[in-house]
Design a protein around this motif. Structure first.
Motif, PDB file in Angstrom:
ATOM      1  N   PHE A 196      -5.825   1.203  -1.549  1.00 15.42           N
ATOM      2  CA  PHE A 196      -6.293   0.413  -0.255  1.00 15.42           C
ATOM      3  C   PHE A 196      -7.452   1.010  -0.066  1.00 15.42           C
TER       4      PHE A 196
ATOM      5  N   GLY B 252      -5.519  -8.464   2.384  1.00 14.77           N
ATOM      6  CA  GLY B 252      -5.496  -7.186   1.457  1.00 14.77           C
ATOM      7  C   GLY B 252      -4.236  -6.351   1.693  1.00 14.77           C
ATOM      8  N   ILE B 253      -4.818  -5.319   2.548  1.00 12.76           N
ATOM      9  CA  ILE B 253      -3.694  -4.142   3.198  1.00 12.76           C
ATOM     10  C   ILE B 253      -2.883  -4.962   4.191  1.00 12.76           C
ATOM     11  N   GLY B 254      -1.747  -4.480   4.275  1.00 14.80           N
ATOM     12  CA  GLY B 254      -0.740  -4.904   5.039  1.00 14.80           C
ATOM     13  C   GLY B 254      -0.890  -4.586   6.568  1.00 14.80           C
TER      14      GLY B 254
ATOM     15  N   LYS C 216       4.835   6.167   5.903  1.00 13.83           N
ATOM     16  CA  LYS C 216       3.891   6.688   4.975  1.00 13.83           C
ATOM     17  C   LYS C 216       4.299   8.534   4.785  1.00 13.83           C
TER      18      LYS C 216
ATOM     19  N   TYR D 117       5.267   0.123  -3.919  1.00 18.85           N
ATOM     20  CA  TYR D 117       4.189   0.908  -2.871  1.00 18.85           C
ATOM     21  C   TYR D 117       3.659   2.135  -3.555  1.00 18.85           C
TER      22      TYR D 117
ATOM     23  N   ASN E 253       7.867  -3.889  -0.993  1.00 18.58           N
ATOM     24  CA  ASN E 253       6.626  -4.088  -0.928  1.00 18.58           C
ATOM     25  C   ASN E 253       6.209  -3.485  -2.324  1.00 18.58           C
TER      26      ASN E 253
ATOM     27  N   TYR F 177      10.088  -2.732   6.301  1.00 15.66           N
ATOM     28  CA  TYR F 177      10.166  -4.161   6.521  1.00 15.66           C
ATOM     29  C   TYR F 177      11.286  -4.701   6.788  1.00 15.66           C
TER      30      TYR F 177
ATOM     31  N   LYS G  36       5.039  -2.544  11.048  1.00 14.59           N
ATOM     32  CA  LYS G  36       5.014  -3.695  10.948  1.00 14.59           C
ATOM     33  C   LYS G  36       6.155  -4.546  11.992  1.00 14.59           C
TER      34      LYS G  36
ATOM     35  N   TYR H 114       4.971 -10.352   2.812  1.00 12.53           N
ATOM     36  CA  TYR H 114       4.352 -10.057   1.527  1.00 12.53           C
ATOM     37  C   TYR H 114       4.644 -11.637   0.669  1.00 12.53           C
TER      38      TYR H 114
ATOM     39  N   ARG I 226      -0.975  -9.963  -4.433  1.00 10.19           N
ATOM     40  CA  ARG I 226      -0.178  -9.758  -3.275  1.00 10.19           C
ATOM     41  C   ARG I 226      -1.021 -10.268  -2.199  1.00 10.19           C
TER      42      ARG I 226
HETATM   43  C1  MLT Z   1       0.380  -2.285   2.340  1.00 15.77           C
HETATM   44  O1  MLT Z   1      -0.556  -2.908   2.589  1.00 15.77           O
HETATM   45  O2  MLT Z   1       1.142  -1.844   1.339  1.00 15.77           O
HETATM   46  C2  MLT Z   1       0.782  -1.123   3.515  1.00 15.77           C
HETATM   47  O3  MLT Z   1       0.031  -1.741   4.638  1.00 15.77           O
HETATM   48  C3  MLT Z   1       0.648  -0.042   3.186  1.00 15.77           C
HETATM   49  C4  MLT Z   1       1.259   1.096   4.271  1.00 15.77           C
HETATM   50  O4  MLT Z   1       2.182   0.702   5.046  1.00 15.77           O
HETATM   51  O5  MLT Z   1       0.908   2.196   4.075  1.00 15.77           O
END
Ligand code: MLT
Length: 394
Positions: free
Chosen positions: A16, A39-41, A107, A130, A175, A206, A237, A330, A371
């Motif tokens: 990321f 892009g990034i979640g 994380k 991931y 993910n 998630y 999330k 996603y 994604r």
């Molecule tokens: C992702 O986009 O895969 C997540 O935001 C990464 C994360 O949760 O560290």
């Protein structure tokens, strides 16, 4: 002096971070373009009012001599751990307070948990996945096996008796693919782990997106899982805590290997290397689990679910193959007209100014996939869907 040269085996930068660098360079070169970032979640909706009020109150307490607090318990305040217990109990899962460890997010815990395992263990990781699971084990020099997640198995690999694994990663809803296991499928993983004496590291970050009956939200829905699994959960999330930082990890007391309690080892690790999450944030997290907080976060989750439906409908209309978008924020799509995910990333950024994540960044089986996240604003999501429609109906 010797460095940990395992780091030299990693890609130069984290997935990321690489994307952010590329997008920032593009934005600088094209200041007139409106870039839609999927892009990034990362969430975009604000914290629930109940959370904000609780944190304001807690900040006030910290400014008064009588209610000021210094170091808290490293594993979290009982008020938050009890709220988390209630969250699980509502789903029929009973946890003890000392089985819950509050942290600054899944994380960190997913990476840090490796401290309690020997380097000699073999790790089984789904591909795609991931990137933190793989990178943290590469850093430690561990042997990694991959379980292929492909269209053929619905991106849900099942145990292979020939795979000689000690540590097994499962992320469900997944993910990046959005695929989610049922409790029956997880029961097969639990049986496999128990037979081998392996440990499952179950990432449930998630879980709040699971909407369909029959899909699991916790591995502890499976009987016997407490004897072989650790579960990681996050408010990032679920309740918009990506910037606030709070998560929790469940290490059951029943999880024992070689006569040693993993709960005790993790406690020892955390009390030595971690000083806990701030009191203010933990009060905010506690508010998530109140009736009011739960109702408020559902409103935000509903927006993200609608975004996922908008993107899914767009891909349906274009005839582009995808998975996810249901029970997950996603959408995992097959790059239309591209075999190389990074080339597709560049094409989409340049032609539609839409940012996603190249599937190959999640593993070799992700090559040719891409994604998109449902976490952007409703307006940005609708606009991205329009741009995709225009670009791919040409
Ligand atoms: C992702 O986009 O895969 C997540 O935001 C990464 C994360 O949760 O560290």
């Amino acid at each position: 002096m010797n460095l940990n040269t395992n780091y030299l085996k990693l890609n130069e930068s984290y997935l990321f971070s690489t994307i952010a660098k590329k997008v920032n360079a593009y934005a600088e070169a094209h200041p007139d373009k409106k870039i839609l970032r999927m892009g990034i979640g990362d969430v975009t909706l604000p914290l629930a009012p109940a959370v904000v009020t609780a944190m304001q109150r807690a900040a006030g307490e910290m400014g008064v001599k009588e209610s000021f607090r210094g170091y808290g318990p490293e594993q979290g305040y009982p008020f938050l751990k009890n709220a988390i217990r209630g969250y699980y109990a509502a789903r029929g899962i009973s946890l003890e307070e000392d089985e819950i460890f509050v942290s600054d997010g899944a994380k960190s815990d997913v990476g840090n948990i490796l401290d309690i395992f020997a380097r000699e263990n073999t790790v089984l990781v789904p591909d795609p996945v991931y990137p933190v699971y793989v990178d943290t084990n590469v850093m430690a020099g561990r042997k990694i096996l991959y379980a292929d997640a492909t269209e053929k198995n619905g991106f849900l690999p099942m145990p292979d008796e020939n795979a000689d694994a000690d540590i097994i990663y499962i992320c469900s809803p997944n993910n990046p693919t959005g695929a989610a296991y049922s409790a029956e499928q997880l029961a097969e993983w639990v049986a496999y782990a128990r037979k081998r004496g392996a440990v499952i590291l179950y990432d449930a970050a998630y879980e709040a997106f699971v909407a369909e009956k029959g899909l699991a939200r916790s591995i502890f829905e499976v009987e016997g899982a407490k004897e072989c699994a650790i579960e990681f959960c996050s408010l990032s999330k679920t309740a918009g805590f990506t910037g606030t930082r709070c998560g929790y990890t469940v290490v059951p007391r029943a999880l024992v290997r070689g006569g040693v309690s993993l709960n005790k080892l993790w406690l020892r690790r955390q009390t030595t290397k971690f000083n806990g999450v701030s009191y203010i944030v933990q009060r905010g997290a506690e508010a998530v689990f109140t009736e009011e907080g739960m109702a408020q976060i559902q409103e935000n989750l509903a927006v993200y679910r609608r975004n996922a439906a908008v993107l899914s409908a767009c891909l349906d209309a274009l005839g582009i193959f995808y998975t996810g978008g249901r029970n997950s924020p996603y959408i995992w799509l097959k790059c239309p007209g591209f075999a190389d995910s990074w080339k597709f990333f560049d094409y989409l950024l340049e032609e539609a100014n839409v940012v996603g994540t190249p599937g190959s960044g999640f593993g070799k089986n992700g090559e040719g996939f891409f994604r998109l996240t449902a976490f952007a604003s409703e307006e940005a999501t609708a606009e991205a869907a329009e741009r995709l429609k225009i670009l791919f109906s040409k």
